[in-house]
Design a protein around this motif. Structure first.
Motif, PDB file in Angstrom:
ATOM      1  N   ALA A  27       0.878  -1.187   0.000  1.00  0.00           N
ATOM      2  CA  ALA A  27       0.000   0.000   0.000  1.00  0.00           C
ATOM      3  C   ALA A  27       0.906   1.224   0.000  1.00  0.00           C
ATOM      4  CB  ALA A  27      -0.917  -0.016   1.219  1.00  0.00           C
ATOM      5  N   ASP A  28       1.948   1.180  -0.851  1.00  0.00           N
ATOM      6  CA  ASP A  28       3.007   2.188  -0.770  1.00  0.00           C
ATOM      7  C   ASP A  28       3.047   3.113  -1.987  1.00  0.00           C
ATOM      8  OD1 ASP A  28       3.818  -0.044  -2.177  1.00  0.00           O
ATOM      9  OD2 ASP A  28       5.882  -0.037  -1.462  1.00  0.00           O
ATOM     10  N   GLY A  29       1.879   3.304  -2.623  1.00  0.00           N
ATOM     11  CA  GLY A  29       1.725   4.408  -3.557  1.00  0.00           C
ATOM     12  C   GLY A  29       2.427   4.249  -4.898  1.00  0.00           C
ATOM     13  N   SER A  50       0.916  19.365 -12.003  1.00  0.00           N
ATOM     14  CA  SER A  50      -0.055  20.026 -11.159  1.00  0.00           C
ATOM     15  C   SER A  50       0.723  20.770 -10.069  1.00  0.00           C
ATOM     16  CB  SER A  50      -0.918  18.929 -10.525  1.00  0.00           C
ATOM     17  OG  SER A  50      -2.170  19.392 -10.187  1.00  0.00           O
ATOM     18  N   TYR A  96      -5.456  23.467  -7.669  1.00  0.00           N
ATOM     19  CA  TYR A  96      -4.451  22.787  -8.484  1.00  0.00           C
ATOM     20  C   TYR A  96      -4.289  23.593  -9.764  1.00  0.00           C
ATOM     21  CZ  TYR A  96      -5.060  18.610  -5.564  1.00  0.00           C
ATOM     22  OH  TYR A  96      -5.109  17.728  -4.520  1.00  0.00           O
ATOM     23  N   ILE A 148       2.337  14.542 -12.879  1.00  0.00           N
ATOM     24  CA  ILE A 148       1.430  13.397 -12.882  1.00  0.00           C
ATOM     25  C   ILE A 148       2.062  12.226 -13.625  1.00  0.00           C
ATOM     26  CG2 ILE A 148      -0.892  12.612 -13.517  1.00  0.00           C
ATOM     27  CD1 ILE A 148      -0.847  14.906 -11.440  1.00  0.00           C
ATOM     28  N   LEU A 166      -1.808  -2.703  -3.711  1.00  0.00           N
ATOM     29  CA  LEU A 166      -3.157  -2.155  -3.865  1.00  0.00           C
ATOM     30  C   LEU A 166      -3.090  -0.633  -3.987  1.00  0.00           C
ATOM     31  CD1 LEU A 166      -3.775  -0.952  -0.832  1.00  0.00           C
ATOM     32  CD2 LEU A 166      -4.527  -3.260  -0.351  1.00  0.00           C
ATOM     33  N   GLY A 167      -4.219  -0.006  -4.308  1.00  0.00           N
ATOM     34  CA  GLY A 167      -4.248   1.446  -4.475  1.00  0.00           C
ATOM     35  C   GLY A 167      -3.356   1.886  -5.635  1.00  0.00           C
ATOM     36  N   ASP A 168      -2.705   3.040  -5.465  1.00  0.00           N
ATOM     37  CA  ASP A 168      -1.855   3.571  -6.537  1.00  0.00           C
ATOM     38  C   ASP A 168      -0.713   2.623  -6.893  1.00  0.00           C
ATOM     39  OD1 ASP A 168      -3.367   5.828  -6.785  1.00  0.00           O
ATOM     40  OD2 ASP A 168      -1.812   7.243  -6.152  1.00  0.00           O
ATOM     41  N   ALA A 169      -0.257   1.835  -5.954  1.00  0.00           N
ATOM     42  CA  ALA A 169       0.820   0.881  -6.254  1.00  0.00           C
ATOM     43  C   ALA A 169       0.363  -0.107  -7.327  1.00  0.00           C
ATOM     44  CB  ALA A 169       1.226   0.121  -4.991  1.00  0.00           C
ATOM     45  N   PRO A 175      -5.288  11.798 -11.940  1.00  0.00           N
ATOM     46  CA  PRO A 175      -6.364  12.061 -10.974  1.00  0.00           C
ATOM     47  C   PRO A 175      -7.729  12.143 -11.666  1.00  0.00           C
ATOM     48  CG  PRO A 175      -4.510  13.503 -10.551  1.00  0.00           C
ATOM     49  CD  PRO A 175      -4.185  12.763 -11.819  1.00  0.00           C
ATOM     50  N   GLY A 177     -10.612  11.860  -9.367  1.00  0.00           N
ATOM     51  CA  GLY A 177     -11.546  11.977  -8.246  1.00  0.00           C
ATOM     52  C   GLY A 177     -11.868  10.657  -7.578  1.00  0.00           C
ATOM     53  N   GLU A 178     -11.259   9.560  -8.006  1.00  0.00           N
ATOM     54  CA  GLU A 178     -11.612   8.248  -7.451  1.00  0.00           C
ATOM     55  C   GLU A 178     -10.437   7.501  -6.832  1.00  0.00           C
ATOM     56  OE1 GLU A 178     -14.455   7.044  -6.950  1.00  0.00           O
ATOM     57  OE2 GLU A 178     -15.690   8.403  -8.132  1.00  0.00           O
ATOM     58  N   ALA A 180      -8.375   7.876  -4.266  1.00  0.00           N
ATOM     59  CA  ALA A 180      -8.367   7.626  -2.820  1.00  0.00           C
ATOM     60  C   ALA A 180      -9.483   6.647  -2.447  1.00  0.00           C
ATOM     61  CB  ALA A 180      -8.517   8.937  -2.053  1.00  0.00           C
ATOM     62  N   ASN A 181     -10.641   6.836  -3.071  1.00  0.00           N
ATOM     63  CA  ASN A 181     -11.758   5.914  -2.802  1.00  0.00           C
ATOM     64  C   ASN A 181     -11.373   4.483  -3.162  1.00  0.00           C
ATOM     65  OD1 ASN A 181     -13.453   7.974  -2.020  1.00  0.00           O
ATOM     66  ND2 ASN A 181     -14.258   8.300  -4.064  1.00  0.00           N
TER      67      ASN A 181
HETATM   68  C1  LIG Z   1      -2.677  16.287  -7.929  1.00  0.00           C
HETATM   69  C2  LIG Z   1      -3.491  15.109  -7.447  1.00  0.00           C
HETATM   70  C3  LIG Z   1      -4.837  15.292  -7.128  1.00  0.00           C
HETATM   71  C4  LIG Z   1      -5.608  14.206  -6.697  1.00  0.00           C
HETATM   72  N1  LIG Z   1      -6.926  14.408  -6.391  1.00  0.00           N
HETATM   73  C5  LIG Z   1      -7.675  13.371  -5.960  1.00  0.00           C
HETATM   74  C6  LIG Z   1      -9.045  13.557  -5.584  1.00  0.00           C
HETATM   75  O1  LIG Z   1      -9.592  14.654  -5.646  1.00  0.00           O
HETATM   76  N2  LIG Z   1      -9.747  12.467  -5.168  1.00  0.00           N
HETATM   77  C7  LIG Z   1      -9.197  11.227  -5.088  1.00  0.00           C
HETATM   78  O2  LIG Z   1      -9.873  10.257  -4.711  1.00  0.00           O
HETATM   79  N3  LIG Z   1      -7.899  11.020  -5.425  1.00  0.00           N
HETATM   80  C8  LIG Z   1      -7.129  12.054  -5.851  1.00  0.00           C
HETATM   81  N4  LIG Z   1      -5.819  11.850  -6.188  1.00  0.00           N
HETATM   82  C9  LIG Z   1      -5.285  10.476  -6.154  1.00  0.00           C
HETATM   83  C10 LIG Z   1      -5.026  10.016  -4.723  1.00  0.00           C
HETATM   84  O3  LIG Z   1      -4.174  10.932  -4.068  1.00  0.00           O
HETATM   85  C11 LIG Z   1      -4.379   8.623  -4.768  1.00  0.00           C
HETATM   86  O4  LIG Z   1      -5.080   7.773  -5.667  1.00  0.00           O
HETATM   87  C12 LIG Z   1      -4.382   7.995  -3.376  1.00  0.00           C
HETATM   88  O5  LIG Z   1      -3.650   8.805  -2.475  1.00  0.00           O
HETATM   89  C13 LIG Z   1      -3.766   6.586  -3.428  1.00  0.00           C
HETATM   90  O6  LIG Z   1      -3.682   6.089  -2.117  1.00  0.00           O
HETATM   91  P1  LIG Z   1      -2.595   5.001  -1.756  1.00  0.00           P
HETATM   92  O7  LIG Z   1      -2.816   4.697  -0.294  1.00  0.00           O
HETATM   93  O8  LIG Z   1      -2.630   3.882  -2.733  1.00  0.00           O
HETATM   94  O9  LIG Z   1      -1.180   5.704  -1.954  1.00  0.00           O
HETATM   95  P2  LIG Z   1      -0.575   6.993  -1.200  1.00  0.00           P
HETATM   96  O10 LIG Z   1      -1.646   7.934  -0.778  1.00  0.00           O
HETATM   97  O11 LIG Z   1       0.515   7.505  -2.073  1.00  0.00           O
HETATM   98  O12 LIG Z   1       0.035   6.371   0.143  1.00  0.00           O
HETATM   99  C14 LIG Z   1       1.211   5.581   0.107  1.00  0.00           C
HETATM  100  C15 LIG Z   1       1.960   5.814   1.401  1.00  0.00           C
HETATM  101  O13 LIG Z   1       3.071   4.910   1.456  1.00  0.00           O
HETATM  102  C16 LIG Z   1       4.193   5.613   1.946  1.00  0.00           C
HETATM  103  N5  LIG Z   1       5.417   4.967   1.425  1.00  0.00           N
HETATM  104  C17 LIG Z   1       5.792   4.836   0.136  1.00  0.00           C
HETATM  105  N6  LIG Z   1       6.956   4.175   0.045  1.00  0.00           N
HETATM  106  C18 LIG Z   1       7.323   3.860   1.310  1.00  0.00           C
HETATM  107  C19 LIG Z   1       8.445   3.170   1.874  1.00  0.00           C
HETATM  108  N7  LIG Z   1       9.420   2.648   1.089  1.00  0.00           N
HETATM  109  N8  LIG Z   1       8.485   3.044   3.201  1.00  0.00           N
HETATM  110  C20 LIG Z   1       7.501   3.552   3.992  1.00  0.00           C
HETATM  111  N9  LIG Z   1       6.418   4.222   3.518  1.00  0.00           N
HETATM  112  C21 LIG Z   1       6.334   4.365   2.188  1.00  0.00           C
HETATM  113  C22 LIG Z   1       4.030   7.027   1.393  1.00  0.00           C
HETATM  114  O14 LIG Z   1       4.768   7.947   2.160  1.00  0.00           O
HETATM  115  C23 LIG Z   1       2.524   7.227   1.528  1.00  0.00           C
HETATM  116  O15 LIG Z   1       2.163   7.734   2.773  1.00  0.00           O
HETATM  117  C24 LIG Z   1      -5.024  12.916  -6.597  1.00  0.00           C
HETATM  118  C25 LIG Z   1      -3.666  12.739  -6.917  1.00  0.00           C
HETATM  119  C26 LIG Z   1      -2.901  13.829  -7.339  1.00  0.00           C
HETATM  120  C27 LIG Z   1      -1.443  13.614  -7.672  1.00  0.00           C
END
Ligand SMILES: Cc1cc2nc3c(=O)[nH]c(=O)nc-3n(C[C@H](O)[C@H](O)[C@H](O)COP(=O)(O)OP(=O)(O)OC[C@H]3O[C@@H](n4cnc5c(N)ncnc54)[C@H](O)[C@@H]3O)c2cc1C
Length: 248
Positions: A27-29, A50, A96, A148, A166-169, A175, A177-178, A180-181
């Motif tokens: 879940a590390d993005g 952005s 943004y 982006i 999972l998630g962005d990983a 972006p 709007g979905e 985070a959901n």
């Molecule tokens: C400009 C912009 C606008 C957006 N607007 C929206 C919006 O309006 N609505 C919406 O739903 N989504 C929006 N998003 C998308 C949303 O931010 C992501 O889809 C969401 O944050 C994904 O969640 P996640 O938990 O998968 O990853 P992340 O939120 O990226 O969380 C991953 C976490 O893992 C941590 N991490 C990573 N690598 C390591 C490591 N090696 N060791 C320890 N920790 C680590 C990171 O620090 C972070 O805290 C937007 C994105 C951007 C860029």
């Protein structure tokens, strides 16, 4: 991250600790360290940068911008650039600034120099009305540069025991709007799958990933190029032409 066999993985942290896990959840993005255990896909620059700003207590401190943004969201769009602003709790305006730029543009910027970055971004909106340019120049927080990046549409991998992203990983998209959901739903559904397959983590992961792939594909189909058309060469008319986004 290191595969130890039999679905077990070792994770070494920068501060010196190590854990061995039967189940490793990535879940590390966007720049996941876990994803490479399953997939060779690497995020690619999407061609849009952005820049995020905040104006606090806008009704009192930034009344003209507060009135321009109104009670909900503002989309001010032109070819290659745009301002997306919305009102948050406590009178905050969250903006943004969107810029269609090659990779070299942001690579050449010092993101830590707030004053220079503000000037550079504001210059892109030269001639726009002051209540809109103030969304950049009057920010109460240093501007944050967010180029982006996206994973390929339909990103998939073959099952590798003991690990899942999972998630962005797993399904990083522009972006819409979905994101985070979807990330939160992935986490909840993974928990549900593990609970439904006690003692059989692999069956849980296989079922969970197939459902996650389908959810991500549905989201890709639904966003319909939204992020691209906002500031394409025909902006703002391209977005206005999509009645499903504009309620026309
Ligand atoms: C400009 C912009 C606008 C957006 N607007 C929206 C919006 O309006 N609505 C919406 O739903 N989504 C929006 N998003 C998308 C949303 O931010 C992501 O889809 C969401 O944050 C994904 O969640 P996640 O938990 O998968 O990853 P992340 O939120 O990226 O969380 C991953 C976490 O893992 C941590 N991490 C990573 N690598 C390591 C490591 N090696 N060791 C320890 N920790 C680590 C990171 O620090 C972070 O805290 C937007 C994105 C951007 C860029």
């Amino acid at each position: 991250m290191r595969a130890l066999g039999n679905g077990r993985h070792q994770v070494d942290f920068a501060h010196g600790t190590t854990v061995v896990a039967d189940l490793l959840i990535g879940a590390d993005g966007a720049w996941s360290r876990v994803r490479p255990l399953l997939s060779e896909a690497v995020p690619e620059y999407f061609g849009v940068c952005s820049v995020e700003t905040f104006l606090f207590d806008a009704g009192t401190r930034h009344p003209a911008s507060a009135e321009a943004v109104g009670a909900g969201s503002l989309f001010a769009l032109a070819p290659g650039r745009g301002l997306l602003a919305h009102r948050e709790g406590g009178g905050t305006l969250h903006t943004y600034a969107q810029l269609k730029k090659p990779r070299d543009w942001f690579a050449g910027l010092d993101a830590t120099d707030a004053a220079a970055l503000t000037v550079r971004v504001a210059k892109e909106f030269d001639g726009w009305v002051p209540e809109l340019t103030a969304l950049i120049t009057d920010s109460d927080t240093p501007p944050v540069l967010r180029p982006i990046f996206t994973l390929p549409a339909g990103h998939r991998w073959d099952r590798i025991p003991g690990v899942t992203p999972l998630g962005d990983a797993a399904h990083l998209r522009a972006p819409n709007g979905e994101g985070a959901n979807l990330a939160m739903q992935d986490g909840a559904e993974l928990g549900r799958a593990l609970a439904a397959h006690p003692g059989d983590t692999e069956a849980a992961l296989a079922a969970h990933e197939q459902a996650m792939f389908a959810r991500a594909a549905a989201m890709e189909a639904d966003d319909d190029g939204f992020y691209t058309i906002m500031i394409d060469d025909n902006a703002p008319h391209s977005l206005l032409g999509r009645s499903r986004f504009c309620g026309a």
